[in-house]
Design a protein around this motif. Structure first.
Motif, PDB file in Angstrom:
ATOM      1  N   SER A 228      43.508  33.634  46.388  1.00  0.00           N
ATOM      2  CA  SER A 228      43.041  33.527  45.000  1.00  0.00           C
ATOM      3  C   SER A 228      41.524  33.634  44.938  1.00  0.00           C
ATOM      4  O   SER A 228      40.969  34.331  44.078  1.00  0.00           O
ATOM      5  CB  SER A 228      43.506  32.207  44.385  1.00  0.00           C
ATOM      6  N   LEU A 229      40.833  32.960  45.841  1.00  0.00           N
ATOM      7  CA  LEU A 229      39.376  33.027  45.847  1.00  0.00           C
ATOM      8  C   LEU A 229      38.877  34.389  46.318  1.00  0.00           C
ATOM      9  O   LEU A 229      37.835  34.873  45.856  1.00  0.00           O
ATOM     10  CB  LEU A 229      38.813  31.911  46.729  1.00  0.00           C
ATOM     11  N   GLN A 230      39.607  35.016  47.225  1.00  0.00           N
ATOM     12  CA  GLN A 230      39.216  36.361  47.656  1.00  0.00           C
ATOM     13  C   GLN A 230      39.275  37.349  46.505  1.00  0.00           C
ATOM     14  O   GLN A 230      38.552  38.354  46.491  1.00  0.00           O
ATOM     15  CB  GLN A 230      40.115  36.845  48.792  1.00  0.00           C
ATOM     16  N   ALA A 231      40.121  37.087  45.493  1.00  0.00           N
ATOM     17  CA  ALA A 231      40.254  37.992  44.351  1.00  0.00           C
ATOM     18  C   ALA A 231      38.960  38.112  43.548  1.00  0.00           C
ATOM     19  O   ALA A 231      38.815  39.042  42.751  1.00  0.00           O
ATOM     20  CB  ALA A 231      41.387  37.528  43.438  1.00  0.00           C
ATOM     21  N   PHE A 232      38.021  37.199  43.740  1.00  0.00           N
ATOM     22  CA  PHE A 232      36.736  37.308  43.056  1.00  0.00           C
ATOM     23  C   PHE A 232      35.936  38.523  43.534  1.00  0.00           C
ATOM     24  O   PHE A 232      34.941  38.878  42.908  1.00  0.00           O
ATOM     25  CB  PHE A 232      35.925  36.026  43.258  1.00  0.00           C
ATOM     26  N   CYS A 233      36.369  39.146  44.622  1.00  0.00           N
ATOM     27  CA  CYS A 233      35.673  40.343  45.084  1.00  0.00           C
ATOM     28  C   CYS A 233      35.812  41.489  44.087  1.00  0.00           C
ATOM     29  O   CYS A 233      34.994  42.420  44.091  1.00  0.00           O
ATOM     30  CB  CYS A 233      36.195  40.774  46.454  1.00  0.00           C
ATOM     31  N   TYR A 234      36.825  41.434  43.209  1.00  0.00           N
ATOM     32  CA  TYR A 234      36.975  42.494  42.210  1.00  0.00           C
ATOM     33  C   TYR A 234      35.851  42.449  41.185  1.00  0.00           C
ATOM     34  O   TYR A 234      35.471  43.483  40.627  1.00  0.00           O
ATOM     35  CB  TYR A 234      38.332  42.384  41.523  1.00  0.00           C
ATOM     36  N   ALA A 235      35.338  41.266  40.906  1.00  0.00           N
ATOM     37  CA  ALA A 235      34.167  41.140  40.036  1.00  0.00           C
ATOM     38  C   ALA A 235      32.875  41.109  40.830  1.00  0.00           C
ATOM     39  O   ALA A 235      31.794  41.052  40.248  1.00  0.00           O
ATOM     40  CB  ALA A 235      34.273  39.873  39.181  1.00  0.00           C
ATOM     41  N   GLY A 236      32.989  41.122  42.145  1.00  0.00           N
ATOM     42  CA  GLY A 236      31.821  41.123  43.017  1.00  0.00           C
ATOM     43  C   GLY A 236      31.631  42.469  43.681  1.00  0.00           C
ATOM     44  O   GLY A 236      30.967  43.362  43.144  1.00  0.00           O
ATOM     45  N   PHE A 237      32.245  42.660  44.828  1.00  0.00           N
ATOM     46  CA  PHE A 237      32.046  43.872  45.615  1.00  0.00           C
ATOM     47  C   PHE A 237      32.443  45.137  44.859  1.00  0.00           C
ATOM     48  O   PHE A 237      31.672  46.102  44.781  1.00  0.00           O
ATOM     49  CB  PHE A 237      32.841  43.778  46.922  1.00  0.00           C
TER      50      PHE A 237
ATOM     51  N   ILE B 118      46.239  36.145  39.050  1.00  0.00           N
ATOM     52  CA  ILE B 118      45.637  35.297  38.013  1.00  0.00           C
ATOM     53  C   ILE B 118      44.139  35.165  38.237  1.00  0.00           C
ATOM     54  O   ILE B 118      43.333  35.261  37.304  1.00  0.00           O
ATOM     55  CB  ILE B 118      46.318  33.921  38.009  1.00  0.00           C
ATOM     56  N   ALA B 119      43.744  34.939  39.486  1.00  0.00           N
ATOM     57  CA  ALA B 119      42.320  34.755  39.786  1.00  0.00           C
ATOM     58  C   ALA B 119      41.509  36.015  39.513  1.00  0.00           C
ATOM     59  O   ALA B 119      40.345  35.937  39.098  1.00  0.00           O
ATOM     60  CB  ALA B 119      42.146  34.328  41.244  1.00  0.00           C
ATOM     61  N   ALA B 120      42.103  37.189  39.728  1.00  0.00           N
ATOM     62  CA  ALA B 120      41.377  38.434  39.469  1.00  0.00           C
ATOM     63  C   ALA B 120      41.039  38.568  37.990  1.00  0.00           C
ATOM     64  O   ALA B 120      39.936  38.987  37.619  1.00  0.00           O
ATOM     65  CB  ALA B 120      42.207  39.622  39.940  1.00  0.00           C
ATOM     66  N   VAL B 121      41.990  38.207  37.120  1.00  0.00           N
ATOM     67  CA  VAL B 121      41.732  38.249  35.678  1.00  0.00           C
ATOM     68  C   VAL B 121      40.666  37.230  35.293  1.00  0.00           C
ATOM     69  O   VAL B 121      39.743  37.527  34.516  1.00  0.00           O
ATOM     70  CB  VAL B 121      43.039  38.000  34.899  1.00  0.00           C
ATOM     71  N   LEU B 122      40.779  36.024  35.837  1.00  0.00           N
ATOM     72  CA  LEU B 122      39.790  34.983  35.522  1.00  0.00           C
ATOM     73  C   LEU B 122      38.400  35.363  36.024  1.00  0.00           C
ATOM     74  O   LEU B 122      37.393  35.052  35.368  1.00  0.00           O
ATOM     75  CB  LEU B 122      40.232  33.652  36.147  1.00  0.00           C
ATOM     76  N   ALA B 123      38.332  36.028  37.166  1.00  0.00           N
ATOM     77  CA  ALA B 123      37.033  36.454  37.689  1.00  0.00           C
ATOM     78  C   ALA B 123      36.365  37.442  36.744  1.00  0.00           C
ATOM     79  O   ALA B 123      35.153  37.378  36.496  1.00  0.00           O
ATOM     80  CB  ALA B 123      37.200  37.073  39.077  1.00  0.00           C
ATOM     81  N   GLY B 124      37.144  38.376  36.210  1.00  0.00           N
ATOM     82  CA  GLY B 124      36.584  39.321  35.255  1.00  0.00           C
ATOM     83  C   GLY B 124      36.116  38.645  33.983  1.00  0.00           C
ATOM     84  O   GLY B 124      35.052  38.968  33.441  1.00  0.00           O
ATOM     85  N   LYS B 125      36.913  37.693  33.489  1.00  0.00           N
ATOM     86  CA  LYS B 125      36.520  36.950  32.289  1.00  0.00           C
ATOM     87  C   LYS B 125      35.245  36.150  32.544  1.00  0.00           C
ATOM     88  O   LYS B 125      34.349  36.092  31.687  1.00  0.00           O
ATOM     89  CB  LYS B 125      37.654  36.013  31.879  1.00  0.00           C
ATOM     90  N   LEU B 126      35.162  35.526  33.705  1.00  0.00           N
ATOM     91  CA  LEU B 126      33.977  34.734  34.030  1.00  0.00           C
ATOM     92  C   LEU B 126      32.741  35.619  34.138  1.00  0.00           C
ATOM     93  O   LEU B 126      31.659  35.243  33.655  1.00  0.00           O
ATOM     94  CB  LEU B 126      34.208  33.984  35.345  1.00  0.00           C
ATOM     95  N   ALA B 127      32.886  36.786  34.754  1.00  0.00           N
ATOM     96  CA  ALA B 127      31.752  37.694  34.877  1.00  0.00           C
ATOM     97  C   ALA B 127      31.241  38.131  33.504  1.00  0.00           C
ATOM     98  O   ALA B 127      30.033  38.171  33.255  1.00  0.00           O
ATOM     99  CB  ALA B 127      32.150  38.912  35.714  1.00  0.00           C
ATOM    100  N   GLY B 128      32.158  38.446  32.601  1.00  0.00           N
ATOM    101  CA  GLY B 128      31.745  38.812  31.258  1.00  0.00           C
ATOM    102  C   GLY B 128      31.082  37.671  30.513  1.00  0.00           C
ATOM    103  O   GLY B 128      30.108  37.868  29.778  1.00  0.00           O
ATOM    104  N   HIS B 129      31.585  36.452  30.724  1.00  0.00           N
ATOM    105  CA  HIS B 129      30.980  35.281  30.078  1.00  0.00           C
ATOM    106  C   HIS B 129      29.568  35.030  30.594  1.00  0.00           C
ATOM    107  O   HIS B 129      28.650  34.736  29.807  1.00  0.00           O
ATOM    108  CB  HIS B 129      31.856  34.053  30.324  1.00  0.00           C
ATOM    109  N   LEU B 130      29.398  35.151  31.883  1.00  0.00           N
ATOM    110  CA  LEU B 130      28.068  34.919  32.461  1.00  0.00           C
ATOM    111  C   LEU B 130      27.063  35.957  31.984  1.00  0.00           C
ATOM    112  O   LEU B 130      25.881  35.655  31.805  1.00  0.00           O
ATOM    113  CB  LEU B 130      28.159  34.938  33.988  1.00  0.00           C
ATOM    114  N   ARG B 131      27.523  37.176  31.758  1.00  0.00           N
ATOM    115  CA  ARG B 131      26.620  38.224  31.279  1.00  0.00           C
ATOM    116  C   ARG B 131      26.306  38.066  29.787  1.00  0.00           C
ATOM    117  O   ARG B 131      25.144  38.133  29.386  1.00  0.00           O
ATOM    118  CB  ARG B 131      27.247  39.596  31.528  1.00  0.00           C
ATOM    119  N   ASP B 132      27.345  37.850  28.981  1.00  0.00           N
ATOM    120  CA  ASP B 132      27.160  37.854  27.528  1.00  0.00           C
ATOM    121  C   ASP B 132      26.631  36.530  26.994  1.00  0.00           C
ATOM    122  O   ASP B 132      25.799  36.514  26.088  1.00  0.00           O
ATOM    123  CB  ASP B 132      28.487  38.191  26.844  1.00  0.00           C
TER     124      ASP B 132
END
Length: 328
Positions: free
Chosen positions: A239-248, A176-190
């Motif tokens: 869950s927090l480590q999953a943010f690496c998919y939108a990071g690293f 779940i966190a990996a999907v949310l991280a991607g959504k958040l990254a797109g929101h921050l960019r757009d």
């Protein structure tokens, strides 16, 4: 279009029959060429709208269109169709990604990040830093993946069904966190206008500081944590480590668009080897007097070191694995 050599129409006798046949052959070649151009243009437009599947009809279904086109006079020169093909091919040429452009626009202002060409030392240090970051990811991932059921059993859970269910919860949180991280990254960019480098750094900060803090209750508990606390802390960690998919992981594609696969292969090899070593070390520590608090302390310390390495040496430089673009 292949050149077709034919004789003039005003020739008489058998020559006129051959000329007529030649003209018909030339017209058919032009029709086929036009149909190919139309199909390629239609496929390109359909691909942009993601509806290209309906264009793949059997070849006989195009026969009525060929018959109708044969009765029409070809007025447009072949050069115009060729220009259309060239325009279509130019649209398909790879362009610099938006992430790469944004990375270059957000390089540190202190002058420590230079655009290409980069020196070999900068290239090597950057790659080594990414190898360390991925090694920390592998260390925590492999250990928790292998030892969560054993740890829950150590806390008193003896029912295997319950252990299996509770061991799955952290990984559900990861998905779940990996999907949310991607959504958040797109929101921050757009919506917020953040650059790619700022987004990657933010997500990687979450992926390192978050797990390091989440494991603290399991480290300081000398008498052993409750099962509920353990599951909550482990779920938060993964869950927090999953943010690496939108990071690293996304960062690798940003800074090495031409060599992303090779670069990720190098870093992932380091992460896998360190993860295997982590399981061996964990087995020895868990069997000693230190127990699981020491295991979690090492994982937490690894995440903190990854945060420091990222902040110092991961700065948005383009990474080149080939020698031709590097300067000595």
């Amino acid at each position: 279009m292949l050149p077709v050599v034919c004789r003039p129409r005003h020739c008489m006798g058998g020559a006129s029959f051959a000329a007529a046949a030649c003209d018909r052959s030339s017209a058919c070649v032009q029709i086929i060429f036009k149909l190919q151009c139309m199909c390629m243009q239609a496929h390109s437009a359909a691909h942009d709208w993601q509806i290209g599947c309906w264009l793949y009809l059997p070849a006989p279904s195009s026969a009525p269109y060929a018959t109708a086109s044969a009765s029409l006079k070809q007025t447009q020169p072949a050069a115009q169709a060729t220009a259309g093909l060239q325009q279509l091919n130019s649209r398909r040429k790879p362009a610099a990604s938006l992430q790469t452009q944004l990375l270059e626009a957000d390089l540190p202002a202190h002058g420590g990040a230079d655009k290409l060409p980069v020196s070999r030392s900068q290239n090597v240090v950057h790659i080594l830093a990414l190898c360390w970051v991925h090694s920390v990811i592998g260390w925590g991932f492999f250990i928790l993946q292998s030892w969560i059921p054993t740890y829950l059993n150590h806390l008193g859970m003896t029912d295997l069904k319950t252990v299996g269910l509770l061991s799955a919860l952290p990984w559900v949180g990861t998905a779940i966190a990996a999907v949310l991280a991607g959504k958040l990254a797109g929101h921050l960019r757009d919506q917020k206008g953040w650059s790619a480098l700022r987004i990657r750094t933010f997500c990687q900060d979450v992926a390192t500081l978050g797990p390091a803090v989440s494991l603290v209750p399991l480290i300081i508990s000398s008498q052993g944590s409750s099962v509920a606390t353990a599951v909550l802390c482990l779920t938060g960690t993964l869950s927090l480590q999953a943010f690496c998919y939108a990071g690293f992981h996304a960062y690798v594609q940003d800074v090495a668009p031409q060599d992303a696969g090779k670069l990720l292969g190098i870093t992932n090899t380091c992460g896998t080897m360190v993860g295997i070593l982590g399981n061996i070390v964990t087995g020895n520590i868990a069997a000693s007097q230190g127990g699981y608090p020491v295991v979690f302390a090492l994982i937490s310390g690894g995440y903190l070191s990854s945060f420091v390495v990222w902040r110092i040496w991961v700065n948005g430089h383009s990474i080149v694995l080939g020698k031709q673009q590097l300067v000595k």
